[in-house]
Design a protein around this motif. Structure first.
Motif, PDB file in Angstrom:
ATOM      1  N   ALA A  87       0.826  -1.204   0.000  1.00  0.00           N
ATOM      2  CA  ALA A  87       0.000   0.000   0.000  1.00  0.00           C
ATOM      3  C   ALA A  87       0.861   1.255   0.000  1.00  0.00           C
ATOM      4  N   ALA A  88       1.929   1.245   0.792  1.00  0.00           N
ATOM      5  CA  ALA A  88       2.826   2.410   0.830  1.00  0.00           C
ATOM      6  C   ALA A  88       3.469   2.635  -0.533  1.00  0.00           C
ATOM      7  N   GLY A  89       3.893   1.543  -1.184  1.00  0.00           N
ATOM      8  CA  GLY A  89       4.494   1.675  -2.499  1.00  0.00           C
ATOM      9  C   GLY A  89       3.530   2.215  -3.531  1.00  0.00           C
ATOM     10  N   TYR A  90       2.312   1.697  -3.531  1.00  0.00           N
ATOM     11  CA  TYR A  90       1.305   2.184  -4.474  1.00  0.00           C
ATOM     12  C   TYR A  90       1.014   3.668  -4.275  1.00  0.00           C
ATOM     13  N   ARG A  91       0.952   4.106  -3.032  1.00  0.00           N
ATOM     14  CA  ARG A  91       0.651   5.523  -2.778  1.00  0.00           C
ATOM     15  C   ARG A  91       1.752   6.419  -3.318  1.00  0.00           C
ATOM     16  N   VAL A  92       2.996   6.020  -3.142  1.00  0.00           N
ATOM     17  CA  VAL A  92       4.106   6.815  -3.666  1.00  0.00           C
ATOM     18  C   VAL A  92       4.039   6.883  -5.190  1.00  0.00           C
ATOM     19  N   ILE A  93       3.836   5.741  -5.827  1.00  0.00           N
ATOM     20  CA  ILE A  93       3.760   5.707  -7.284  1.00  0.00           C
ATOM     21  C   ILE A  93       2.591   6.550  -7.784  1.00  0.00           C
ATOM     22  N   ALA A  94       1.441   6.456  -7.111  1.00  0.00           N
ATOM     23  CA  ALA A  94       0.268   7.228  -7.512  1.00  0.00           C
ATOM     24  C   ALA A  94       0.531   8.725  -7.426  1.00  0.00           C
ATOM     25  N   LEU A  95       1.205   9.170  -6.368  1.00  0.00           N
ATOM     26  CA  LEU A  95       1.509  10.595  -6.210  1.00  0.00           C
ATOM     27  C   LEU A  95       2.457  11.078  -7.304  1.00  0.00           C
ATOM     28  N   VAL A  96       3.416  10.248  -7.679  1.00  0.00           N
ATOM     29  CA  VAL A  96       4.333  10.624  -8.768  1.00  0.00           C
ATOM     30  C   VAL A  96       3.560  10.795 -10.071  1.00  0.00           C
ATOM     31  N   VAL A  97       2.682   9.846 -10.388  1.00  0.00           N
ATOM     32  CA  VAL A  97       1.896   9.932 -11.621  1.00  0.00           C
ATOM     33  C   VAL A  97       0.972  11.146 -11.585  1.00  0.00           C
ATOM     34  N   LEU A  98       0.374  11.407 -10.436  1.00  0.00           N
ATOM     35  CA  LEU A  98      -0.538  12.546 -10.302  1.00  0.00           C
ATOM     36  C   LEU A  98       0.181  13.866 -10.558  1.00  0.00           C
ATOM     37  N   ALA A  99       1.335  14.043  -9.916  1.00  0.00           N
ATOM     38  CA  ALA A  99       2.090  15.287 -10.107  1.00  0.00           C
ATOM     39  C   ALA A  99       2.556  15.432 -11.549  1.00  0.00           C
ATOM     40  N   ALA A 100       3.009  14.322 -12.131  1.00  0.00           N
ATOM     41  CA  ALA A 100       3.509  14.379 -13.508  1.00  0.00           C
ATOM     42  C   ALA A 100       2.397  14.665 -14.504  1.00  0.00           C
ATOM     43  N   ALA A 101       1.163  14.256 -14.202  1.00  0.00           N
ATOM     44  CA  ALA A 101       0.052  14.452 -15.131  1.00  0.00           C
ATOM     45  C   ALA A 101      -0.133  15.922 -15.474  1.00  0.00           C
ATOM     46  N   PHE A 102      -0.057  16.789 -14.474  1.00  0.00           N
ATOM     47  CA  PHE A 102      -0.269  18.216 -14.716  1.00  0.00           C
ATOM     48  C   PHE A 102       0.926  18.843 -15.441  1.00  0.00           C
ATOM     49  N   MET A 103       2.127  18.355 -15.146  1.00  0.00           N
ATOM     50  CA  MET A 103       3.307  18.839 -15.844  1.00  0.00           C
ATOM     51  C   MET A 103       3.249  18.455 -17.327  1.00  0.00           C
ATOM     52  N   VAL A 104       2.886  17.213 -17.607  1.00  0.00           N
ATOM     53  CA  VAL A 104       2.787  16.742 -18.985  1.00  0.00           C
ATOM     54  C   VAL A 104       1.704  17.503 -19.740  1.00  0.00           C
ATOM     55  N   ALA A 105       0.557  17.726 -19.092  1.00  0.00           N
ATOM     56  CA  ALA A 105      -0.530  18.468 -19.741  1.00  0.00           C
ATOM     57  C   ALA A 105      -0.127  19.910 -20.026  1.00  0.00           C
ATOM     58  N   PHE A 106       0.654  20.499 -19.137  1.00  0.00           N
ATOM     59  CA  PHE A 106       1.104  21.875 -19.336  1.00  0.00           C
ATOM     60  C   PHE A 106       2.007  21.977 -20.557  1.00  0.00           C
ATOM     61  N   TRP A 107       2.851  20.964 -20.763  1.00  0.00           N
ATOM     62  CA  TRP A 107       3.777  20.986 -21.904  1.00  0.00           C
ATOM     63  C   TRP A 107       3.104  20.614 -23.212  1.00  0.00           C
ATOM     64  N   TYR A 108       2.018  19.864 -23.141  1.00  0.00           N
ATOM     65  CA  TYR A 108       1.400  19.324 -24.351  1.00  0.00           C
ATOM     66  C   TYR A 108       0.918  20.452 -25.252  1.00  0.00           C
ATOM     67  N   ARG A 109       1.265  20.378 -26.515  1.00  0.00           N
ATOM     68  CA  ARG A 109       0.870  21.398 -27.480  1.00  0.00           C
ATOM     69  C   ARG A 109       0.244  20.729 -28.694  1.00  0.00           C
ATOM     70  N   PRO A 110      -0.633  21.430 -29.412  1.00  0.00           N
ATOM     71  CA  PRO A 110      -1.143  20.883 -30.668  1.00  0.00           C
ATOM     72  C   PRO A 110       0.002  20.664 -31.647  1.00  0.00           C
ATOM     73  N   ALA A 111      -0.182  19.737 -32.576  1.00  0.00           N
ATOM     74  CA  ALA A 111       0.841  19.467 -33.585  1.00  0.00           C
ATOM     75  C   ALA A 111       1.104  20.728 -34.392  1.00  0.00           C
ATOM     76  N   GLU A 112       2.408  20.986 -34.607  1.00  0.00           N
ATOM     77  CA  GLU A 112       2.767  22.161 -35.402  1.00  0.00           C
ATOM     78  C   GLU A 112       2.587  21.858 -36.886  1.00  0.00           C
ATOM     79  N   LYS A 113       2.019  22.833 -37.574  1.00  0.00           N
ATOM     80  CA  LYS A 113       1.778  22.674 -39.019  1.00  0.00           C
ATOM     81  C   LYS A 113       3.044  22.921 -39.794  1.00  0.00           C
TER      82      LYS A 113
END
Length: 491
Positions: A465-491
């Motif tokens: 359970a402790a391991g899963y919580r750590v992994i989940a928090l990493v994915v959660l934090a990274a989700a917003f960082m990845v979404a912030f960087w995501y851009r539409p395809a350049e033409k």
């Protein structure tokens, strides 16, 4: 008579056998990923085998394949660009089969780790070649969907590895896993020699110096993570490994910025869409393979499942990967890639968080529902992220793009196994009843009588359970960082 396969047809038509090529390339790639997942099912048998591996050695057996796979993917992609992707594919399939045979015959832990590393070399040659040849076979208007199909196949590969590995391990010792895979790779080798198209060659520098430096940095990082519980987090070898990893990575960046033809030019990550894709793929597979590592032990030790039933029990993960991923391109077109990626990664984090609540009394139906939620997240996020990686580079660097995509996948897988395995080992040892000393659940159960098993299983589920919580928090934090960087395809 030697069968000659033609070069790809004009770009606006694609290859006349493109569907067959996609199926074959997906099968080759699937086997390389399936073995990453299947080895986790063998952990209990390996722990009880005559090799007597320690908890840290078990992690190295799992990760040796992935380390070499991840670190050599990009230079292997360059090999395909420079010498021909079909040749790289055929060589990789042959080396992969040889590595499986060497692993099956290994007389000790060191030889097994070496055999796994050789297999990883073969996988590194196979993976980028399969995606590059898939992209080559389809016209531009169909490539996004072809990439999505290839991605779905490699995503489902983890499920195939679990089910197939469970079937083999139900009746055979751990060596049987490698004996089963070797002939399959040889069959794929024969089919690829006949069906896979020849490709154009493009100038590409291998940069062996940069490759060696990057491998050294990654191995040092994993050494620190894996050996920390046994050597002590404040020990000089562990602290030195982390320091060396950071130093060597800095050396790699400085070298790459000055080299005429570096393995990876750090400046390509100025493209936000590419940066988002690489980071997102890394983190999603970080979460997925952390699950694969602990799932096999939870279901076999805590729930009492057989290896075959354990492999089948992970099957719900295939639902989202197969169904949702096929619709992810259309969903991204309708709602925007950023929203689809963010929703997918949040679903993965939520699934991991819910899995942290499971224990001996958790009904399998509820456990399966959590797996379905994770699979929906993978199905939503990974096709859009892979497309972002491939689309962030020009077509002439398809080998580099597929290499980056695969390297991100395998780096995430290796780190997921190492981080969760380390948390599991550390917390499990700390929660064991007085008088019981072990770093792995199999060791603890083998050293005690039935009366002590309940508290040992409780200690394991607490550590899980402790391991899963750590992994989940990493994915959660990274989700917003990845979404912030995501851009539409350049033409």
């Amino acid at each position: 008579m030697t069968v000659q396969t033609p070069l790809a047809a004009p770009a606006d038509q694609g290859h006349p056998r493109r569907t067959l090529i996609l199926a074959l390339m997906a099968a080759c790639a699937t086997m390389t990923v399936a073995l990453v997942a299947a080895i986790n099912l063998a952990v209990p048998k390996l722990a009880a085998s005559s090799l007597h591996p320690s908890a840290a050695q078990l992690l190295w057996i799992v990760d040796a394949y992935v380390i070499v796979f991840a670190c050599l993917l990009i230079p292997a992609g360059a090999v395909g660009d420079r010498y021909g992707r079909k040749g790289a594919l055929l060589a990789g399939l042959a080396v992969f089969a040889a590595g499986c045979v060497a692993s099956a015959l290994a007389p000790d832990v060191g030889a097994l780790i070496a055999g796994r590393a050789v297999t990883g070399l073969g996988a590194a040659l196979v993976m980028p070649a399969t995606l590059s040849l898939t992209v080559q076979a389809f016209p531009p208007r169909m490539r996004a969907q072809a990439i999505a199909s290839w991605t779905a196949a490699t995503g489902v590969a983890g499920i195939i590895g679990n089910i197939g590995g469970g079937l083999v391990l139900e009746y055979l010792p751990w060596q049987g896993l490698f004996w089963a895979v070797a002939p399959i790779m040889l069959i794929l080798l024969a089919l690829s020699a006949r069906i896979a198209p020849r490709s154009e060659r493009h100038p590409a520098d291998l940069d062996l110096v940069g490759c060696g430096v990057l491998i050294l940095a990654f191995v040092a990082l994993l050494y620190g993570i894996i050996e920390g519980p046994e050597l002590g987090w404040s020990s000089w070898p562990v602290l030195g490994a982390f320091a060396a990893s950071a130093l060597v990575l800095g050396v790699f960046v400085a070298y790459a910025l000055r080299a005429a033809h570096p393995l990876i030019d750090p400046r390509i990550f100025r493209v936000a869409r590419l940066r988002s894709g690489v980071a997102g793929i890394t983190v999603t597979f970080f979460g997925l393979f952390a699950l694969f590592f602990v799932n096999a032990q939870y279901l076999q030790y805590v729930k009492g499942f057989s290896p075959l039933l354990t492999g089948v029990a992970i099957g719900p993960l295939a639902i989202g990967m197969m169904v949702v991923s096929r619709r992810s391109v259309a969903l991204a077109s309708r709602f925007g890639g950023r929203r689809v990626v963010l929703a997918g990664m949040l679903a993965i984090a939520c699934g991991l968080g819910l899995l942290s609540t499971t224990g001996p009394g958790t009904p399998y139906a509820l456990y399966a529902a959590y797996l379905v939620l994770m699979s929906i997240g993978m199905g939503l996020a990974t096709p859009a992220l892979s497309t972002a990686v491939i689309g962030g580079l020009p077509p002439s660097r398809a080998g580099l793009g597929s290499g980056l995509n695969g390297a991100a996948r395998e780096v995430g897988s290796a780190l997921g196994v190492a981080v969760l395995g380390t948390i599991l080992s550390t917390r499990f040892a700390a929660r064991l009843p007085a008088g019981v000393h072990a770093h792995a659940i199999g060791q603890a159960l083998a050293r005690t009588g039935p009366d002590a098993h309940a508290p040992i299983l409780s200690a394991f589920t607490d550590a899980m359970a402790a391991g899963y919580r750590v992994i989940a928090l990493v994915v959660l934090a990274a989700a917003f960082m990845v979404a912030f960087w995501y851009r539409p395809a350049e033409k």
